[in-house]
Enzyme design. Structure first.
Site, PDB file in Angstrom:
ATOM      1  N   GLU A  84      -9.746  -3.968   2.615  1.00  0.00           N
ATOM      2  CA  GLU A  84      -8.366  -4.389   2.360  1.00  0.00           C
ATOM      3  C   GLU A  84      -7.411  -3.252   2.721  1.00  0.00           C
ATOM      4  O   GLU A  84      -7.638  -2.103   2.356  1.00  0.00           O
ATOM      5  CB  GLU A  84      -8.198  -4.773   0.893  1.00  0.00           C
ATOM      6  CG  GLU A  84      -6.773  -4.928   0.413  1.00  0.00           C
ATOM      7  CD  GLU A  84      -6.009  -6.024   1.152  1.00  0.00           C
ATOM      8  OE1 GLU A  84      -4.870  -5.757   1.581  1.00  0.00           O
ATOM      9  OE2 GLU A  84      -6.564  -7.135   1.310  1.00  0.00           O
ATOM     10  N   ASP A  89      -7.498  -0.730   7.643  1.00  0.00           N
ATOM     11  CA  ASP A  89      -7.169  -1.855   8.506  1.00  0.00           C
ATOM     12  C   ASP A  89      -8.468  -2.499   8.978  1.00  0.00           C
ATOM     13  O   ASP A  89      -9.404  -1.813   9.408  1.00  0.00           O
ATOM     14  CB  ASP A  89      -6.356  -1.372   9.703  1.00  0.00           C
ATOM     15  CG  ASP A  89      -6.118  -2.461  10.725  1.00  0.00           C
ATOM     16  OD1 ASP A  89      -5.290  -3.348  10.460  1.00  0.00           O
ATOM     17  OD2 ASP A  89      -6.776  -2.416  11.781  1.00  0.00           O
ATOM     18  N   ALA A  90      -8.542  -3.822   8.895  1.00  0.00           N
ATOM     19  CA  ALA A  90      -9.801  -4.511   9.175  1.00  0.00           C
ATOM     20  C   ALA A  90     -10.280  -4.263  10.603  1.00  0.00           C
ATOM     21  O   ALA A  90     -11.482  -4.027  10.832  1.00  0.00           O
ATOM     22  CB  ALA A  90      -9.638  -6.016   8.923  1.00  0.00           C
ATOM     23  N   ASP A 109     -10.718 -13.428   5.205  1.00  0.00           N
ATOM     24  CA  ASP A 109      -9.680 -13.932   4.299  1.00  0.00           C
ATOM     25  C   ASP A 109      -8.405 -13.166   4.602  1.00  0.00           C
ATOM     26  O   ASP A 109      -7.971 -12.301   3.837  1.00  0.00           O
ATOM     27  CB  ASP A 109     -10.121 -13.733   2.843  1.00  0.00           C
ATOM     28  CG  ASP A 109      -9.167 -14.379   1.861  1.00  0.00           C
ATOM     29  OD1 ASP A 109      -8.379 -15.238   2.278  1.00  0.00           O
ATOM     30  OD2 ASP A 109      -9.208 -14.004   0.676  1.00  0.00           O
ATOM     31  N   HIS A 162     -10.355 -21.163  -1.724  1.00  0.00           N
ATOM     32  CA  HIS A 162     -11.400 -20.142  -1.680  1.00  0.00           C
ATOM     33  C   HIS A 162     -12.799 -20.750  -1.727  1.00  0.00           C
ATOM     34  O   HIS A 162     -13.725 -20.203  -1.124  1.00  0.00           O
ATOM     35  CB  HIS A 162     -11.195 -19.139  -2.813  1.00  0.00           C
ATOM     36  CG  HIS A 162     -10.019 -18.238  -2.585  1.00  0.00           C
ATOM     37  ND1 HIS A 162      -8.800 -18.449  -3.176  1.00  0.00           N
ATOM     38  CD2 HIS A 162      -9.878 -17.128  -1.798  1.00  0.00           C
ATOM     39  CE1 HIS A 162      -7.954 -17.509  -2.775  1.00  0.00           C
ATOM     40  NE2 HIS A 162      -8.586 -16.697  -1.946  1.00  0.00           N
TER      41      HIS A 162
END
Length: 545
Positions: free
Chosen positions: A348, A382-383, A401, A306
């Protein structure tokens, strides 16, 4: 609609007299079609359960789905041909097939999990045990499902002779509607409320009850006394096996989960999007997070990952940051280390994972209680869909990510459309950072992501973080062997336009010596934690790539 009865063309049937039914013929036909409906729903649940389990335990959902579907369709054809030999004893044959299908299909999930958990790590010829068993179950279930329709055709014709076209239309209508119901019931009812093991066992129970009730209740007078008692005894035995397995399912699942993930499993839940397993994270033990059987956060390595993902992108403007994925809160933790960050939006898909990151003591401690920071705002979406509606020019940094690009289900999150939408959300001088998978083991995937970024109007700088001699912590893939352990993590730092961003550190950031690129170390000292290495395609990729 069910067509009215029509006379059939001449031809000798495998039976001579109509069936002796306890109900009127019209009611009998309806009951047969209702059984077709139930059996079709059960058959599709078995199919989806095999696909889901193979995807969780073996990986690569498209490959596993292709194997299961192709083998089952092939086996259904063979089963239909084999059922021709049972036409003279259609009722007894159908009862036997439904009993066998209930036992095989109902226990398939438990058997697959057992082989994966306790034998998949043996190596040698046993390394492919889960895959072989997957093919065996697909073949067996396909054979039994394929044999159903010819026998059901005989049973419905035993009630009242109908032209072949009309009978096929009626049967297939009930079959396809049942398949629709089974296909919807699996993801929306069985999986979230019962889980895969209990859901499969319940499906087997419904299967054997429906088949037994049709044969013994409707066509029992056509069977011999011995055949009736044999079918009843075998059916009750299968019901006892399924009921016993269901009663032991929770204990079995705990034991199998410990065999797969280790004895330190603290949390295991099905969120509706994925299976989430947490191990460790308390009493000083490292926390590991598994999503659908894949290691997402390794307690020994996650900080290196990260830091390498977030901090290079934060070297420029970073007042407004968008994190795509990252429901565990760990990328947000790194973003929040910069005190001048004003807003962090996390998008997310899995709300259950976000709740766990907020409430679980181990995971919330690991992410520094990032979700308690008022600067963090979470959206469950949903991205890709969210980016289509996102405001333009809003963010200084976009952190992707997301699941590994090697996972087929996540390929849309590494598409040109996805990056084009992400580019639209960037403010002037903004940056996008992407995790693109291990470079050494999957160079084609990594450089394909880089080329996709270029096609979307980005210029990218590639870098990676090297693991120790044995590589980074790997997930519980018992069928893959040690060669699948990643030895590096690859990243791409991208900016719109023709000029690739320089890989540098923000001297105002925390621990400036933790991220280095050779001579670009901020204060000239060796890195204590994470060493970043710049990449070029010519030095790391075979020329054919």
């Amino acid at each position: 609609m069910i067509e009215p009865h029509a006379p059939a063309p001449p031809g000798p049937p495998p039976w001579t007299d109509p069936a002796r039914l306890p109900v009127r013929p019209g009611t009998g036909r309806f009951l047969v079609l209702a059984c077709v409906f139930v059996c079709a729903a059960c058959g599709l649940v078995y199919e989806l359960e095999l696909v889901a389990f193979a995807s969780y335990l073996i990986g690569d959902s498209v490959t596993q789905a292709s194997v299961v579907l192709s083998v089952m369709v092939f086996a259904m054809g063979i089963g239909s041909l084999a059922a021709k030999r049972l036409r003279w004893h259609a009722a007894a044959g159908f009862g036997a097939i439904e009993t066998a299908l209930a036992l095989v299909g109902g226990c398939s999930a438990m058997a697959l999990y057992a082989v994966f958990a306790w034998t998949g790590g043996w190596g040698g010829v046993w390394a492919d045990g889960p895959r072989c068993l997957l093919v065996a179950f697909s073949l067996a279930i396909g054979l039994l499902v394929g044999a159903e329709v010819p026998l059901l055709m005989e049973l419905i014709q035993r009630i009242r002779r109908q032209d072949a076209g009309g009978a096929v239309a009626d049967l297939f209508a009930a079959d396809y509607v049942g398949a629709l119901v089974g296909g919807l019931a699996f993801p929306f009812l069985l999986l979230p409320f019962l889980g895969q093991l209990t859901g499969a066992l319940l499906t087997g129970t419904v299967n054997v009850v429906a088949g037994g009730a049709l044969v013994l209740g409707l066509f029992g007078r056509d069977l011999t006394r011995r055949a009736r008692w044999t079918l009843l005894a075998v059916g009750l035995t299968v019901l006892c096996v399924l009921a016993t397995a269901a009663a032991l399912a929770d204990e079995f699942e705990r034991a199998a989960r410990h065999a797969v993930y280790g004895a330190d499993v603290r949390v295991a839940l099905q969120t509706g999007v994925q299976e989430v397993v947490l191990t460790g994270g308390t009493d000083g033990r490292p926390l590991d997070l598994f999503l659908d059987g894949r290691l997402r956060v390794g307690g020994h390595d996650e900080r290196r990952y990260h830091e390498a993902l977030v901090h290079p992108a934060m070297a420029g403007p970073h007042a407004r940051v968008l994190v795509l994925g990252g429901g565990d809160g760990l990328a947000a933790r790194e973003v929040l280390r910069r005190r001048d960050v004003r807003r962090v939006d996390v998008v997310e898909l899995d709300a259950g994972l976000v709740r766990l990151a907020r409430s679980d003591p181990g995971l919330s401690a690991l992410n520094g209680h990032a979700y308690d920071d008022p600067r963090v705002h979470v959206t469950t979406a949903d991205a890709l869909s969210w980016l289509r509606r996102a405001p333009a020019g809003r963010y200084d940094v976009v952190v992707a990510d997301l699941p590994d690009p090697g996972i087929t289900a996540s390929t849309k999150l590494y598409s040109q459309e996805f990056y084009g939408l992400a580019r639209r959300t960037l403010a002037p001088g903004g940056r996008l950072v992407v995790h693109a998978g291990p470079v050494a083991t999957r160079p084609r995937v990594f450089w394909t992501v880089a080329e996709t970024l270029r096609a979307a109007g980005f210029a990218a700088t590639a870098y990676r973080v090297l693991g120790h001699d044995s590589g980074f912590t790997a997930g519980p893939d018992r069928s893959a062997g040690a060669t699948r352990t990643p030895h590096d993590w690859g990243f791409l730092l991208a900016a719109p336009g023709p000029a690739a961003p320089r890989l540098r550190l923000d001297p105002r950031g925390p621990r400036p010596d933790t991220l280095t690129q050779g001579e670009l170390t901020a204060d000239g000292r060796a890195a204590r934690r994470t060493r970043i290495e710049g990449l070029t395609a010519s030095t790391l990729v075979h020329p054919r790539y």
